[in-house]
Design an enzyme around this catalytic site. Sequence first.
Site, short mmCIF file in Angstrom:
data_model
loop_
_atom_site.label_atom_id
_atom_site.label_comp_id
_atom_site.label_asym_id
_atom_site.label_seq_id
_atom_site.Cartn_x
_atom_site.Cartn_y
_atom_site.Cartn_z
N VAL A 13 34.43 35.28 38.53
CA VAL A 13 35.21 34.34 37.73
C VAL A 13 35.92 33.36 38.67
O VAL A 13 36.53 33.76 39.66
CB VAL A 13 36.24 35.08 36.85
CG1 VAL A 13 37.03 34.08 36.01
CG2 VAL A 13 35.54 36.10 35.96
N ASP A 111 40.65 44.35 43.34
CA ASP A 111 40.94 44.05 41.94
C ASP A 111 42.09 44.90 41.42
O ASP A 111 42.92 44.44 40.62
CB ASP A 111 39.70 44.23 41.07
CG ASP A 111 39.08 45.62 41.21
OD1 ASP A 111 39.21 46.26 42.28
OD2 ASP A 111 38.44 46.09 40.24
#
EC number: 2.7.1.33
Length: 260
Positions: A13, A111
């Site tokens: 993303v 993450d």
Amino acid sequence: MLLCIDCGNTNTVFSVWDGSAFRATWRIATDHRRTADEYFVWLSTLMALKGLGVGGQIREAIISSTAPRVVFNLRVLCNRYFDCRPLVVGKPDCELPVAPRVDEGTTVGPDRLVNTVAGFDRHGGDLIVVDFGTATTFDVVDGDGAYIGGVIAPGVNLSLEALHMAAAALPHVDVTKPQGVIGTNTVACIQSGVYWGYIGLVEGIVRQIRMERDRPMKVIATGGLAPLFDLGFDLFDKVEDDLTMHGLRLIFDYNKGLGA
């Protein structure tokens, strides 16, 4: 402007922060063979459609990646086309507001660190962040904002794919909330098993974490499938689709304040 890149095992993303808001967000399949030039052709086209000029506007970048082989070409993208050296979460030169407290020698997924920072900023400590990605992860945030561990379970789509591959007679199905628990055909049976199975997984793990911590724990969900598992249930205090990008921006600002 700041380019935030979150590279997962399935999708990558890209999001552009203009100093006050994210102007646009785009998603592409993660592929370690994709070159910096290919990234730029794709990204510059989408930026132009949003009215974002490419030349000179993006001057800074930050990357979080759970796919190490992809990072090199993302670095080249930033160096070659945006004339900047990206900050990479998990590298020694990227500081966190609060260091994780885990076993010595343990490497925490970038993450998970980013979600911890974002979750703490928005909701405070004593927090469980549930991320529905390639894996379904549960990240536990202490009262001071430190990542202190968590749980990793197979992701929803990964489980469906494994079931389809291991049992030739079973079709591949999409995840959806079934009308009832008892399926009356093969597709409905699989959907029920996966959907209600993951509802039980989340409820059970959250309950055990709360018992082990012996204190109230807020639960925040993120990831593409999070809204589906929030339908008609009281599993989460909040569902946040931009949690990771918010965390990347916070980590970048923190390091910039340190002079990184």
